[in-house]
Design an enzyme around this catalytic site. Sequence first.
Site, mmCIF file in Angstrom:
data_model
loop_
_atom_site.group_PDB
_atom_site.id
_atom_site.type_symbol
_atom_site.label_atom_id
_atom_site.label_comp_id
_atom_site.label_asym_id
_atom_site.label_seq_id
_atom_site.Cartn_x
_atom_site.Cartn_y
_atom_site.Cartn_z
ATOM 1 N N ARG A 1 2.118 9.312 -7.602
ATOM 2 C CA ARG A 1 2.625 8.021 -8.067
ATOM 3 C C ARG A 1 3.608 8.123 -9.238
ATOM 4 O O ARG A 1 4.702 7.592 -9.187
ATOM 5 C CB ARG A 1 1.467 7.147 -8.527
ATOM 6 C CG ARG A 1 0.704 6.532 -7.403
ATOM 7 C CD ARG A 1 -0.395 5.625 -7.937
ATOM 8 N NE ARG A 1 -1.128 5.058 -6.801
ATOM 9 C CZ ARG A 1 -2.152 4.242 -6.915
ATOM 10 N NH1 ARG A 1 -2.589 3.873 -8.107
ATOM 11 N NH2 ARG A 1 -2.759 3.756 -5.839
ATOM 12 N N SER B 1 0.832 -1.203 0.000
ATOM 13 C CA SER B 1 0.000 0.000 0.000
ATOM 14 C C SER B 1 0.865 1.250 0.000
ATOM 15 O O SER B 1 1.876 1.357 0.676
ATOM 16 C CB SER B 1 -0.910 0.002 1.211
ATOM 17 O OG SER B 1 -1.529 1.259 1.294
#
Lengths: 635, 224, 253
Positions: free
Chosen positions: A330, A284
């Site tokens: 990201r 995660s």
Amino acid sequence: MILNGKCPSGPLSEKWDRHRHELKLVNPANKRKYRIIAVGTGLAGASAAATLGELGYNVEAFCYQDSPRRGHSIAAQGGINAAKNYPNDGDSIFRLFHDTIKGGDFRAREANVYRLAMLSNNIIDQCVAQGVPFARDYAGYLDNRSFGGAQVSRTFYARGQTGQQLLLGAYGALSRQVKAGSVRLHPRTEILDIVLIDREAKGITVRDLVTGRIDCYTADAICLCTGGYANVFYLSTNAMGSNVTATYRAYKKGAFFANPCFTQIHPTCIPVSGDHQSKLTLMSESLRNDGRVWVPKMKSDKRSAHEIPEAERDYFLERKYPSYGNLAPRDIASRAAKEVCDEGFGAGGSGVYLDFADSLHRLGEDKVRELYGNLFDMYEKITGENAYKQPMRIYPAPHYTMGGLWVDYNLQSNIPGLFVLGEANFSDHGANRLGASALMQGLADGYFVIPYTIADHLAHTTPVKADTEHSEFRKSREDVEAFAKKLLSVNGRKTVNEFHRELGKIMWEHVGMARSEESLKQALKQIPALRDEFWENVRIPGSGSELNQELEKAGRVADFLEFAELMARDALHRNESCGGHFRTEYQMPDGEAKRDDENYCYVAAWEFKGVDNEPELHKEPLKFENVELAVRSYK
Amino acid sequence: MLLLFKNTVGRKIVMAVTGLLMFGFIIGHLLGNTTIFTGPDGINAYAEKLRNLGPLIWIMRVIMLVMVSLHVFFGVQITLEDNAAKPGSYAMKRNLRSTFASRSMIWTGLLIAGYLIYHLLQFTFHVINPEISSMKNFDSLGRHDVFSMLVHGFQSVLVSSVYIAAMIAVALHLAHGIQSLFQTLGLNNDSSLPAIEKAGLITAVILFLGYVSIPAAILAGIVK
Amino acid sequence: MDLILFVWRQKGPDEKGLLEQFAAKDISPEMSFLEMLDTVNEGLIKAAKEPIAFDHDCREGICGMCSQVINGVPHGPQEKTTVCQLHMRNFKDGDSIYIEPWRARAFPVIKDLIVDRSALDRIIQAGGYISVHTGGVPDANAVLISKDNADTAMDASECIGCGACVAACPNGSAMLFTAAKVTHLAMLPQGQIEAARRVCIMTEAMMKEGFGNCSNHYECQAACPKGIRVQFIAKLNREFIKAQIKDSGKRNQ
């Protein structure tokens, strides 16, 4: 050709309602005369098959796994977004819509995304009614957590297994229909072709993976819910069986493939440990909340992490992006990590360090264990390293693909009767998907969109009389059998895995996180060469009339070897950087993605013109009437 | 209600309830028998009291017979099904949690059933060793002399050995059976399972020692 | 490191199987168990032999597809770990490793290490769900659920349906699998309406599929890669008793 997404007119918030009213319905008594095929039983496939079966249609559901409960949606960890605004922190449907459009770097359709945001609330209600055990607070209310790309808490979760719980909910609904007799399951069955009659999708050809039997199924509509193609990189967080075959073969039959170059690379995965590596495991992203990312300042430093003094560590994310630091989005974090590793600064040979020493000192080991214990355990299982004692090593990995078959607002491809749901279509995430949005899209498509839009198609269609002896079906069977025979007859010296691994290397190096004209042209040279070698030198043992896992893999890799070229071509044509597509030539002076809204604000949908010919580009212009195109900045 | 005798869980509940009643009997039987340690007066008086219960004792006996029959019948039926459900065996199998006791329930059970018949024939129906029967021998107060019957019976090493062997089977059966009945009746949760398992084991050992103490005391000449 | 493998080979459901010996050479301790088998298979393919067939998919311990009994333990020696997450550092150079398929009548072998587990799907199809329609449901927060109950439901719902419990059970029983689903749904108010019916039809379906009965060995809990506990079987038993009482209550009305 200029494509039309057939988005309804009118104010954004009324589009779907108005459209639903305009869609034709099928008389309840007539529903059972129609047969619908659903391929794939992940979130989109299972929810669609269950809902359509419940409405009274005859549904045939296919999956390559041994049970419909194993679609790769099951591996999603984080959560599912919904604009419930339970925490009263300013969320709304419009905000979820806006965040998703912006997160996708303005390459998605407004109308689709707004509908998705609207339906997000129904999904949560539906899942709770099914018994999905979402996390709750002590008062018994549903709990929310925050996720990347949003300033509100709108993510519903079930521990670290949200995908699993949602899929089991959909699987339960599907099982109920199986018992009721409205859905028939075909597990361990792989789709190998789509059959068109008079340019309409009328059936599929499949291989029974146990007996090797090739069979055809007729239908009045087909829903492809077959997921993404991240395995084109060989190493990805996808399941081993995830493949592009269904969508690619539909593409070869005339369906347009949209935005194949939009792929998402996840920054926090466990690094590769050697050539034997078969897949990558995601951890995660929340780890970046308390971990600091660094590499040694000295190239190819052989010392172990704790031998490297503070002064000789480069906290490169904090250095390059002072305000966001370790929490940079990201794509940015992934790219920065690959850059430092490519330059030779990698931590102990692979990856970058994610160091919890400061947090362990500040919060204490117990608190860190409470927050991330399961992730630390998983990391130790795989690497054998204790992250409480030494920093983790992480590396980016291909994770999700935003591109997919082109569909209109009804989720219908340009082939009438061929619908595409979930990750397999291109529709909602633009050039980059926000965390916790994939589950939302899969379920919205399956539970709440397709039941309405498929009726409109069926209402215009006379139910087919099952005839798998029609010349098109016969031809499809022959083609599929010939394809398998051709694979088996090569009898070369290299295994399928070896080819797949080589393809993966090409794609990762040249069509990965940062692409350039030069690298893409390189890839476009290497891919066909590898493909030629594959057809001359691959070795597949056994026969086609038995359970043959090598043959299964070979078919998938053969498709990846063609698809990879399409992906590189799309990346080469898109002369801009946006979301998951980063072209090194198109960046701001500070290294940020430079979008070109003037020339590339469209969906690139490719039409197949033969394996060795260039595909034809069709454009669907994107119009933004409700949001302002802005530059993403995370400085 | 039919499911109770058909369903996989239903039959287990029947096993648990009948087992529980027999477990109760085993405790009562031991408590009664320990009166032997107070000499002939104790146990003969106890036997007299039981006898005076009249029809009640017969009702008890019929109930026990039904319990035993159900327990044996379903035990055998379930085991046959289980064996059919697991036809092939592993070339290598490691047991992680099951015990010798849990895996040998059917064998200890059948041994106990066999011994039970022998035990009844010997001490209740006096078919075996009729010479020591309390039906024929009376103590000084004119009561049936159960005390002498037991002492004479257990003075035989063979009789005692068979008895002790049977008690080992009982102990093994109970070591798994007691905790198992709690689980089957749903009287178990996360925290209680280890405690119940331990308590079951300890109870089985205590009952074993209690029962074995009788022939042991007789053989050792403590009771004579 | 080098290892000796004894792998179950079986051509088809009705064929006879046997253990075949393989040498696994140059195995890195960093490999996962399945990557070790991949390596062996690559060698077999190159040597023109048939590779070992085994089920696997996500390789991150959640899809439940992988299914191998390794040295007598389903999913191998590491606790709460699926085969795909098991790594070779758990073995030593020179070790012999026995690899066998799940064994139970309800799981016929398809080929080598691959078995047919569709019986588990049919147990769920019998009633392992809440019979809700799509759409027309109340707001998600309309029914409150205590955190404890939601947590227990989640504990039970973590089952990945791999069938290790059946493989480990000396009776070939699927009671832990069934109990996990019964408990998950019975812990939630939405699931209680059908609870009595569900427990009966699911256990009946389990029997019909040829699974054995539970006799409380607890091997299943020890083998479960997700830590599903036998307390859920006790819960199933309670639900069954409740259902019987309710049933007789109805008859008396």
